[in-house]
Enzyme design. Structure first.
Site, PDB file in Angstrom:
ATOM      1  N   HIS A   1      -8.257  -5.342  25.514  1.00  0.00           N
ATOM      2  CA  HIS A   1      -9.146  -5.593  24.370  1.00  0.00           C
ATOM      3  C   HIS A   1      -9.310  -7.089  24.145  1.00  0.00           C
ATOM      4  CE1 HIS A   1      -6.085  -6.748  21.311  1.00  0.00           C
ATOM      5  NE2 HIS A   1      -5.281  -5.952  21.993  1.00  0.00           N
TER       6      HIS A   1
ATOM      7  N   HIS B   1       0.071  -0.297 -22.744  1.00  0.00           N
ATOM      8  CA  HIS B   1       0.925  -1.425 -23.109  1.00  0.00           C
ATOM      9  C   HIS B   1       2.352  -0.890 -23.256  1.00  0.00           C
ATOM     10  CE1 HIS B   1       2.808  -4.542 -25.426  1.00  0.00           C
ATOM     11  NE2 HIS B   1       1.690  -5.277 -25.480  1.00  0.00           N
TER      12      HIS B   1
ATOM     13  N   GLU C   1      -9.651  -2.828  18.992  1.00  0.00           N
ATOM     14  CA  GLU C   1      -8.259  -2.386  19.073  1.00  0.00           C
ATOM     15  C   GLU C   1      -7.470  -2.716  17.820  1.00  0.00           C
ATOM     16  OE1 GLU C   1      -4.013  -2.138  19.929  1.00  0.00           O
ATOM     17  OE2 GLU C   1      -5.087  -3.930  19.316  1.00  0.00           O
ATOM     18  N   GLU C   2      -7.656  -3.911  17.308  1.00  0.00           N
ATOM     19  CA  GLU C   2      -6.824  -4.361  16.184  1.00  0.00           C
ATOM     20  C   GLU C   2      -7.097  -3.587  14.894  1.00  0.00           C
ATOM     21  OE1 GLU C   2      -4.348  -5.998  16.795  1.00  0.00           O
ATOM     22  OE2 GLU C   2      -4.737  -7.379  18.447  1.00  0.00           O
TER      23      GLU C   2
ATOM     24  N   ARG D   1       7.475   5.968  11.979  1.00  0.00           N
ATOM     25  CA  ARG D   1       7.251   5.792  13.421  1.00  0.00           C
ATOM     26  C   ARG D   1       7.648   7.076  14.143  1.00  0.00           C
ATOM     27  NH1 ARG D   1       3.780   1.688  14.731  1.00  0.00           N
ATOM     28  NH2 ARG D   1       3.875   0.345  12.917  1.00  0.00           N
TER      29      ARG D   1
ATOM     30  N   ASP E   1     -10.772  -8.220  21.040  1.00  0.00           N
ATOM     31  CA  ASP E   1     -10.819  -8.553  19.619  1.00  0.00           C
ATOM     32  C   ASP E   1      -9.450  -9.077  19.226  1.00  0.00           C
ATOM     33  OD1 ASP E   1      -9.821  -5.875  20.046  1.00  0.00           O
ATOM     34  OD2 ASP E   1      -9.856  -5.578  17.873  1.00  0.00           O
TER      35      ASP E   1
ATOM     36  N   HIS F   1       0.100 -11.380  16.536  1.00  0.00           N
ATOM     37  CA  HIS F   1      -0.268 -11.114  15.136  1.00  0.00           C
ATOM     38  C   HIS F   1       0.267 -12.171  14.157  1.00  0.00           C
ATOM     39  CE1 HIS F   1      -1.132  -6.543  15.825  1.00  0.00           C
ATOM     40  NE2 HIS F   1      -1.477  -7.284  16.853  1.00  0.00           N
TER      41      HIS F   1
ATOM     42  N   THR G   1       2.882  -6.839 -19.295  1.00  0.00           N
ATOM     43  CA  THR G   1       3.681  -5.706 -19.775  1.00  0.00           C
ATOM     44  C   THR G   1       2.851  -4.436 -19.768  1.00  0.00           C
ATOM     45  OG1 THR G   1       3.084  -6.387 -21.997  1.00  0.00           O
ATOM     46  CG2 THR G   1       5.258  -7.039 -21.210  1.00  0.00           C
TER      47      THR G   1
ATOM     48  N   ASP H   1      -1.042  -4.658  27.314  1.00  0.00           N
ATOM     49  CA  ASP H   1      -1.238  -5.059  25.912  1.00  0.00           C
ATOM     50  C   ASP H   1       0.100  -5.020  25.174  1.00  0.00           C
ATOM     51  OD1 ASP H   1      -2.504  -5.761  23.583  1.00  0.00           O
ATOM     52  OD2 ASP H   1      -3.220  -3.756  23.121  1.00  0.00           O
TER      53      ASP H   1
ATOM     54  N   ASP I   1      -2.412 -11.674  22.950  1.00  0.00           N
ATOM     55  CA  ASP I   1      -2.852 -10.334  22.515  1.00  0.00           C
ATOM     56  C   ASP I   1      -4.354 -10.350  22.272  1.00  0.00           C
ATOM     57  OD1 ASP I   1      -3.051  -7.782  21.488  1.00  0.00           O
ATOM     58  OD2 ASP I   1      -2.133  -8.267  19.576  1.00  0.00           O
TER      59      ASP I   1
HETATM   60 ZN   LIG Z   1      -3.205  -5.966  21.589  1.00  0.00          ZN
END
Ligand SMILES: [Zn+2]
Ligand SMILES: *[C@@H]1O[C@H](CO)[C@@H](O)[C@H](O)[C@H]1NC(C)=O
Length: 493
Positions: free
Chosen positions: A116, A244, A183-184, A359, A118, A461, A346, A212, A149
């Site tokens: 990729h 409040h 991709e991102e 994950r 992007d 990133h 508040t 990648d 990347d």
């Molecule tokens: Zn990548």
């Protein structure tokens, strides 16, 4: 007989080409500056797929990729994959996917290289030491957004094929490219394109190659697994408006208290997932796997320094790698609707939404995880006897991917690494998710290998993303050697 009348040379199969590795390597070395300039040109394009204002740059990026592949003599297409709907309902054209083909000799294997072009967002003000869109060479490291990347790896593949072409050497395998620009932000439109071209572009593909990801240490690596991800929203809604806390605090049952209460039941302080059924689904750790983790170069202290902590969840290498790669985990990412601004506001927020993800690893199933999480959160919420309303939704359900390291594709990878680096690779997994790997596997049924060339400290990133000249150039040689090794695989497996 007709066949005997043919000159003997035609009876020789086309697979007997000596591999002229030295010539190819020399070509790569003498064209280094050209490759650096190509990377500079690509880094200068702000192809940030998450920023709709940068969409024209992204379209230009895809055209540059197509042009480069066309100039090399490939059969290139810019495939229209439609539009995306923006939150305000507007439609925006997706960047086209570039496909290319080099060679169509049915006696050869056909590999398909995915990449990729992007990138993640980047601004100088984010804390970059250099302009993220102006490639800067500092001590042999090329800094720039997208360097590792995934722009340099994509270019390395293009240059690997280009070297064979420039030297008029026959490619040892047919090579296809699929280069995307979303991709991102989740590869919007790519699944549909792969499905649509399953019986055309992908029909004669034998193997899929993805570069990648990154090495784990200074040693080259082959990646054989990635975790998937199930992403959830948990929304608790109470009063019809924010209140409040001085006026109403003590009278109302607060949505935020409910939400934090249930979030706190997802995972224990020692990392044990408390949602019933999740741990039971995880494939057991085998002795061979344990042994593989033992053999991996991994410096715990370095790792701690890199992330700036003095204690990790596990204090031995095998447990740590296993929990990064082959066990699930829960991460809580944030709460929407809560005023986290500075100052001492508040308020009692009327509606709050937590975002968390789990994950995924073999043999978890996102559909099952969705049910397990939803049922569990509703049951712990019910125990609170709160009048507020809980809504749980799963917005992403990406499956994990796992390859067989004994497969010929991996043997070919080991041989290529041996040739170029004179070392055995680390066999590693990624804790992150590359959903497209699983899509390729499910839709095309082909075997996949991940061959990273990025360094372990490339900062994907993050601020100051880079790739080293060493990884970029030697990585190109690795790809050249790999194409040759694939051509030597005995039979289609
Ligand atoms: Zn990548
Ligand atoms: C990139 O950085 C170099 C070195 O700082 C500078 O000379 C050059 O003008 C910059 N190029 C662009 C396009 O900003």
């Amino acid at each position: 007989m007709h066949i005997l009348a043919l000159p003997p040379i035609l009876l020789v199969l086309s697979n007997v080409h000596a591999f002229q590795y030295e010539e190819l390597v020399q070509h790569i070395d003498s064209h280094q500056e050209e490759y650096v300039e190509a990377l500079r040109e690509w880094i200068a394009i702000e192809s940030d797929s998450s920023n709709v204002l940068k969409r024209p740059d992204l379209h230009r990026m895809m055209e540059m990729v197509a042009q480069k592949l066309t100039q090399m003599g490939g059969t290139v297409e810019l495939v229209d994959i439609g539009e995306q709907e923006l939150p305000d309902g507007q439609m925006l054209a997706l960047p086209k996917v570039v496909t290319a083909l080099f060679g169509s000799d049915s006696d050869k294997y056909t590999v398909c290289i995915y990449g990729h072009v992007d990138v993640q967002p980047a601004k100088l003000e984010d804390g970059w030491a250099t302009d993220p869109y102006n490639l800067t060479d500092i001590n042999g490291n090329f800094y720039g957004r997208g360097a590792s990347d995934n722009k340099a790896p994509v270019l390395a593949w293009i240059h690997a094929v280009g070297a064979y072409k420039a030297l008029s050497m026959e490619l040892p395998v047919n090579v296809k490219f699929v280069i995307e620009g979303m991709e991102e932000t989740g590869s919007n439109g790519l699944d549909t394109m792969i499905l649509a071209q399953r019986d055309t572009f992908f029909s004669n593909v034998d193997y899929i190659i993805i570069s990648d990801c990154s090495w784990l240490s200074r040693r080259p690596a082959l990646t054989y697994g990635t975790r998937g991800n199930c992403y959830f929203y948990a929304e608790v809604e109470g009063p019809k408006q924010d209140l409040h806390s001085g006026v109403y605090g003590g009278a109302v049952i607060e949505p935020m208290t409910d939400l934090i209460g249930i979030l706190n039941t997802l995972i224990s302080p020692s990392g044990t997932i408390l949602i019933p059924g999740i741990r039971e689904a995880v494939a057991p750790l085998s002795d061979e796997e344990w042994k593989m983790y033992q053999d991996i170069q991994f410096d715990m202290d370095n790792y701690k320094n890199e992330i700036g902590v003095n204690q990790l969840m596990y204090n031995n290498k095998v447990d740590l790698l296993a929990h990064l790669w082959r066990y699930p985990t829960v991460s809580i990412h944030g709460i929407e609707g809560a005023f986290s601004d500075q100052g001492t506001k508040t308020v009692i927020p009327a509606k709050v939404t937590a975002k968390f993800s789990i994950r995924q690893v073999p043999n978890m199933d996102p559909a099952m995880v969705k049910k397990q999480v939803t049922d569990y959160l509703h049951s712990v919420f019910a125990k609170r006897k709160s009048p507020n309303k809980l809504k749980v939704t799963m917005v992403i359900g990406a499956k994990p991917w796992l390859a067989d390291t004994q497969h010929a594709l991996y043997e070919a990878g080991k041989a290529a690494i041996k040739r170029v680096f004179d070392m055995d690779p680390d066999l590693i997994r990624e804790g992150g998710t590359i959903p497209i790997a699983r899509t390729f596997q499910d839709v095309t049924g082909k075997n996949i290998i991940m061959i990273p060339i990025g360094g372990f400290d490339d900062g994907l990133h993050s601020q100051n993303e880079k790739i080293s000249r060493y990884n970029y150039i030697e990585g190109t040689k690795l790809f050249i050697a790999y194409l040759n090794e694939v051509s030597l695989i005995k039979s289609r497996v």
